[in-house]
Design a protein around this motif. Structure first.
Motif, PDB file in Angstrom:
ATOM      1  N   ARG A  76       0.820  -1.215   0.000  1.00  0.00           N
ATOM      2  CA  ARG A  76       0.000   0.000   0.000  1.00  0.00           C
ATOM      3  C   ARG A  76       0.854   1.264   0.000  1.00  0.00           C
ATOM      4  O   ARG A  76       0.481   2.270  -0.601  1.00  0.00           O
ATOM      5  CB  ARG A  76      -0.925  -0.017   1.219  1.00  0.00           C
ATOM      6  CG  ARG A  76      -1.976   1.090   1.227  1.00  0.00           C
ATOM      7  CD  ARG A  76      -2.951   0.877   2.376  1.00  0.00           C
ATOM      8  NE  ARG A  76      -4.084   1.796   2.261  1.00  0.00           N
ATOM      9  CZ  ARG A  76      -5.357   1.446   2.385  1.00  0.00           C
ATOM     10  NH1 ARG A  76      -5.675   0.188   2.610  1.00  0.00           N
ATOM     11  NH2 ARG A  76      -6.318   2.339   2.277  1.00  0.00           N
ATOM     12  N   ASN A  77       2.003   1.217   0.655  1.00  0.00           N
ATOM     13  CA  ASN A  77       2.836   2.416   0.770  1.00  0.00           C
ATOM     14  C   ASN A  77       3.918   2.501  -0.295  1.00  0.00           C
ATOM     15  O   ASN A  77       4.819   3.331  -0.198  1.00  0.00           O
ATOM     16  CB  ASN A  77       3.475   2.482   2.158  1.00  0.00           C
ATOM     17  CG  ASN A  77       4.395   1.305   2.445  1.00  0.00           C
ATOM     18  OD1 ASN A  77       4.615   0.456   1.589  1.00  0.00           O
ATOM     19  ND2 ASN A  77       4.928   1.250   3.654  1.00  0.00           N
ATOM     20  N   PRO A 304      -0.233   8.443   5.147  1.00  0.00           N
ATOM     21  CA  PRO A 304       0.337   7.350   5.937  1.00  0.00           C
ATOM     22  C   PRO A 304      -0.634   6.170   5.973  1.00  0.00           C
ATOM     23  O   PRO A 304      -1.851   6.379   5.937  1.00  0.00           O
ATOM     24  CB  PRO A 304       0.520   7.975   7.316  1.00  0.00           C
ATOM     25  CG  PRO A 304      -0.550   9.023   7.394  1.00  0.00           C
ATOM     26  CD  PRO A 304      -0.704   9.557   5.989  1.00  0.00           C
ATOM     27  N   SER A 305      -0.083   4.960   6.042  1.00  0.00           N
ATOM     28  CA  SER A 305      -0.980   3.807   5.956  1.00  0.00           C
ATOM     29  C   SER A 305      -0.522   2.610   6.772  1.00  0.00           C
ATOM     30  O   SER A 305      -1.123   1.548   6.679  1.00  0.00           O
ATOM     31  CB  SER A 305      -1.135   3.385   4.489  1.00  0.00           C
ATOM     32  OG  SER A 305       0.122   3.013   3.936  1.00  0.00           O
ATOM     33  N   ASP A 306       0.525   2.754   7.553  1.00  0.00           N
ATOM     34  CA  ASP A 306       1.029   1.631   8.332  1.00  0.00           C
ATOM     35  C   ASP A 306       0.508   1.726   9.760  1.00  0.00           C
ATOM     36  O   ASP A 306       0.961   2.573  10.537  1.00  0.00           O
ATOM     37  CB  ASP A 306       2.553   1.622   8.324  1.00  0.00           C
ATOM     38  CG  ASP A 306       3.124   0.335   8.901  1.00  0.00           C
ATOM     39  OD1 ASP A 306       2.374  -0.365   9.623  1.00  0.00           O
ATOM     40  OD2 ASP A 306       4.303   0.034   8.646  1.00  0.00           O
ATOM     41  N   PRO A 307      -0.440   0.860  10.148  1.00  0.00           N
ATOM     42  CA  PRO A 307      -1.006   0.938  11.501  1.00  0.00           C
ATOM     43  C   PRO A 307       0.015   0.630  12.587  1.00  0.00           C
ATOM     44  O   PRO A 307      -0.194   0.961  13.752  1.00  0.00           O
ATOM     45  CB  PRO A 307      -2.135  -0.101  11.475  1.00  0.00           C
ATOM     46  CG  PRO A 307      -1.757  -1.045  10.383  1.00  0.00           C
ATOM     47  CD  PRO A 307      -1.045  -0.229   9.352  1.00  0.00           C
ATOM     48  N   GLY A 308       1.133   0.015  12.199  1.00  0.00           N
ATOM     49  CA  GLY A 308       2.148  -0.337  13.184  1.00  0.00           C
ATOM     50  C   GLY A 308       3.192   0.741  13.402  1.00  0.00           C
ATOM     51  O   GLY A 308       4.075   0.589  14.255  1.00  0.00           O
ATOM     52  N   LYS A 370      -6.225   8.291  17.464  1.00  0.00           N
ATOM     53  CA  LYS A 370      -6.447   7.308  16.396  1.00  0.00           C
ATOM     54  C   LYS A 370      -7.336   7.932  15.326  1.00  0.00           C
ATOM     55  O   LYS A 370      -8.339   8.573  15.640  1.00  0.00           O
ATOM     56  CB  LYS A 370      -7.099   6.045  16.969  1.00  0.00           C
ATOM     57  CG  LYS A 370      -7.095   4.849  16.026  1.00  0.00           C
ATOM     58  CD  LYS A 370      -7.701   3.628  16.699  1.00  0.00           C
ATOM     59  CE  LYS A 370      -6.838   3.103  17.830  1.00  0.00           C
ATOM     60  NZ  LYS A 370      -5.575   2.497  17.336  1.00  0.00           N
ATOM     61  N   TYR A 371      -6.951   7.718  14.063  1.00  0.00           N
ATOM     62  CA  TYR A 371      -7.686   8.326  12.952  1.00  0.00           C
ATOM     63  C   TYR A 371      -8.010   7.264  11.898  1.00  0.00           C
ATOM     64  O   TYR A 371      -7.193   6.386  11.606  1.00  0.00           O
ATOM     65  CB  TYR A 371      -6.867   9.453  12.307  1.00  0.00           C
ATOM     66  CG  TYR A 371      -6.665  10.646  13.211  1.00  0.00           C
ATOM     67  CD1 TYR A 371      -7.536  11.740  13.151  1.00  0.00           C
ATOM     68  CD2 TYR A 371      -5.623  10.669  14.137  1.00  0.00           C
ATOM     69  CE1 TYR A 371      -7.352  12.835  13.998  1.00  0.00           C
ATOM     70  CE2 TYR A 371      -5.440  11.754  14.993  1.00  0.00           C
ATOM     71  CZ  TYR A 371      -6.305  12.835  14.914  1.00  0.00           C
ATOM     72  OH  TYR A 371      -6.139  13.907  15.744  1.00  0.00           O
ATOM     73  N   GLU A 372      -9.211   7.384  11.340  1.00  0.00           N
ATOM     74  CA  GLU A 372      -9.626   6.514  10.237  1.00  0.00           C
ATOM     75  C   GLU A 372      -9.606   7.345   8.957  1.00  0.00           C
ATOM     76  O   GLU A 372     -10.426   8.244   8.767  1.00  0.00           O
ATOM     77  CB  GLU A 372     -11.028   5.963  10.492  1.00  0.00           C
ATOM     78  CG  GLU A 372     -11.091   5.001  11.659  1.00  0.00           C
ATOM     79  CD  GLU A 372     -12.503   4.488  11.904  1.00  0.00           C
ATOM     80  OE1 GLU A 372     -12.680   3.255  12.019  1.00  0.00           O
ATOM     81  OE2 GLU A 372     -13.431   5.317  11.957  1.00  0.00           O
ATOM     82  N   LEU A 373      -8.647   7.033   8.085  1.00  0.00           N
ATOM     83  CA  LEU A 373      -8.446   7.809   6.863  1.00  0.00           C
ATOM     84  C   LEU A 373      -9.189   7.150   5.699  1.00  0.00           C
ATOM     85  O   LEU A 373      -8.979   5.974   5.401  1.00  0.00           O
ATOM     86  CB  LEU A 373      -6.957   7.899   6.525  1.00  0.00           C
ATOM     87  CG  LEU A 373      -6.030   8.398   7.638  1.00  0.00           C
ATOM     88  CD1 LEU A 373      -4.598   8.494   7.114  1.00  0.00           C
ATOM     89  CD2 LEU A 373      -6.506   9.742   8.181  1.00  0.00           C
ATOM     90  N   ILE A 408      -4.786   4.830  11.478  1.00  0.00           N
ATOM     91  CA  ILE A 408      -3.432   5.180  11.893  1.00  0.00           C
ATOM     92  C   ILE A 408      -3.451   5.700  13.325  1.00  0.00           C
ATOM     93  O   ILE A 408      -4.480   6.178  13.816  1.00  0.00           O
ATOM     94  CB  ILE A 408      -2.785   6.234  10.965  1.00  0.00           C
ATOM     95  CG1 ILE A 408      -3.565   7.551  11.029  1.00  0.00           C
ATOM     96  CG2 ILE A 408      -2.676   5.713   9.546  1.00  0.00           C
ATOM     97  CD1 ILE A 408      -2.821   8.725  10.413  1.00  0.00           C
ATOM     98  N   ASP A 409      -2.301   5.611  13.973  1.00  0.00           N
ATOM     99  CA  ASP A 409      -2.118   6.194  15.294  1.00  0.00           C
ATOM    100  C   ASP A 409      -1.220   7.416  15.175  1.00  0.00           C
ATOM    101  O   ASP A 409      -0.168   7.369  14.520  1.00  0.00           O
ATOM    102  CB  ASP A 409      -1.468   5.179  16.251  1.00  0.00           C
ATOM    103  CG  ASP A 409      -2.420   4.072  16.639  1.00  0.00           C
ATOM    104  OD1 ASP A 409      -3.544   4.387  17.063  1.00  0.00           O
ATOM    105  OD2 ASP A 409      -2.038   2.882  16.515  1.00  0.00           O
ATOM    106  N   VAL A 410      -1.635   8.515  15.778  1.00  0.00           N
ATOM    107  CA  VAL A 410      -0.844   9.738  15.793  1.00  0.00           C
ATOM    108  C   VAL A 410      -0.355   9.975  17.218  1.00  0.00           C
ATOM    109  O   VAL A 410      -1.149   9.911  18.168  1.00  0.00           O
ATOM    110  CB  VAL A 410      -1.676  10.937  15.284  1.00  0.00           C
ATOM    111  CG1 VAL A 410      -0.893  12.235  15.433  1.00  0.00           C
ATOM    112  CG2 VAL A 410      -2.086  10.713  13.833  1.00  0.00           C
ATOM    113  N   ALA A 411       0.939  10.197  17.337  1.00  0.00           N
ATOM    114  CA  ALA A 411       1.522  10.356  18.686  1.00  0.00           C
ATOM    115  C   ALA A 411       2.369  11.630  18.755  1.00  0.00           C
ATOM    116  O   ALA A 411       2.891  12.097  17.748  1.00  0.00           O
ATOM    117  CB  ALA A 411       2.363   9.140  19.028  1.00  0.00           C
TER     118      ALA A 411
END
Length: 411
Positions: A76-77, A304-308, A370-373, A408-411
């Protein structure tokens, strides 16, 4: 019973030849979309357990996901941001293992038979090159791209987003070939293309041959291509010669094409009659159901597309790709909260024609969380990407924006 015996024999040959394909020892059958159980399509990174097959060793291993020797997906990326998919990152989907590399030793000598015209004849690729030249940029997409999101887990490769790419193909217009053969014979309704894969002895060719028919209306911008992204068309993508029908799903863009016929009826091959049909869940495909031909509008976020991998809080560039199907992508909207709210994105890169995809980007200020894109595209005809998938037995042509959403997670 003969039918049962034939099916059993075919499955035995498929299993054996699949092992041969992994070993790189020659031709054979792939686990085609029409037969492969979902359980056989556990994707994995390129590794010693799932290596790139010999005919695709030149691929960028870090950009690929291996399902089988004949089904390899783009991460995906890994699509990039230029609009064009590099060949070393382009997905691979073969219904039958490719022919021998020997056919690429002298690609200009490959022969194409043309029938269903006023003056039937054969052409070498060298002769086709004297008839005309055209380039067309298209989205090449497997009919099953997005199948992996289907809840009923249809059989076939469990693609997510990576069985697609945007490629510049170059070759001779089909209309120039028609002109050189006196035009289409009277009453023809379809263009039927036959691939040059080898059929193992003892099998009914109709059961596995790659032969697809498309309405003659689809050939307006069609070409017979020998080049992709400025390079000779590689074996992995149909070289020396393949059919390109812009706007139509990948299976209709027949590789290693050896025969183009203008016909009154659709091909009798199983891949036309029963495979690649919009049949209801639990119902086998038959000619009464619509064939998989024209593609629909579709988009997805690539970065961005990597949930990890957490994304740093602040200004984030959300980018992706969007196709319009049979007309150009005109508008893309992006949501960061799972479709509750939408903002219009900016289209990026050059406009390469109505059959190409466009990159898009939306700059968003994201706080930790946490965001759902999600993304949705609207084409020039006013058709927008739907929220929900079109349910069908094989999970074909999934263009649901909700399915293609990424968290994705935003920190």
């Amino acid at each position: 019973m003969k039918t049962s015996t034939d099916i059993t024999r075919r499955r035995m040959l498929i299993t054996a030849s699949g092992a041969v394909a992994w070993a790189g020892l020659g031709g054979g059958l792939a686990l085609a979309d029409s037969t492969e159980p979902a359980a056989k399509s556990a994707p994995g990174p390129v590794s010693s357990a799932k290596p790139l097959p010999p005919y695709a060793k030149w691929k960028d291993a870090d950009s690929m996901i291996v399902h089988s020797a004949n089904t390899i997906e783009t991460r995906r990326n890994a699509f990039g941001s230029s609009g064009i998919t590099p060949l070393d990152r382009l997905y691979i989907r073969n219904n039958i293992a490719p022919p021998s590399e020997d056919i690429m030793k002298d690609p200009d000598a490959w022969k194409l038979e043309v029938s269903g015209v006023k003056s039937p004849r054969s052409f070498t690729v060298a002769e086709l090159k004297s008839l005309g030249l055209a380039s067309v940029t298209i989205v090449l997409q497997c009919s099953g791209n997005g199948r992996g999101f289907s809840e009923h887990k249809p059989s076939g490769t469990q693609w997510t987003v990576g069985a697609a790419g945007c490629v510049i193909f170059t070759g001779v217009p089909v209309k120039a070939v028609l002109e050189a053969t006196g035009g289409m014979a009277d009453g023809m309704v379809y263009m039927t293309s036959t691939g040059g894969e080898e059929i193992p002895p003892g099998l009914d060719p109709k059961s596995i041959m790659v032969e697809r028919s498309v309405p003659v209306s689809g050939i307006e911008d069609a070409i017979l291509a020998w080049e992709a992204n400025g390079e000779p068309l590689p074996l992995a993508h149909g070289g020396p010669l393949r059919v390109i029908v812009p706007g139509y799903a990948g299976v209709n863009n027949v590789k290693y094409v050896k025969h183009v016929a203008f016909t009154k009826e659709q091909s009798p091959a199983n891949i036309q009659q029963s495979s690649y049909r919009f049949s209801p869940i639990g119902v086998k495909g038959t000619p009464e159901f619509d064939s998989i031909w024209e593609m629909d509008p579709k988009s997805w976020v690539t970065l961005p597309s990597d949930p990890g991998v957490p994304v740093k809080a602040g200004r984030v560039q959300i980018s992706g790709v969007a196709m319009g199907g049979m007309s150009e992508a005109k508008k893309v909207e992006v949501s960061v909260n799972g479709g509750k709210d939408w903002q219009e994105a900016t289209l990026t890169g050059p406009d390469l024609g109505k059959y190409a995809w466009r990159g898009f980007v939306l700059a968003a200020d994201l706080k930790p969380g946490k965001y759902e894109l999600a993304s949705r595209v609207t084409n020039a005809d006013g058709t927008s990407q739907p929220e929900m998938r079109k349910e069908n037995n094989r999970g074909y042509m999934n263009n649901s924006w909700r399915d293609h959403m990424v968290t994705i997670d935003v920190a």
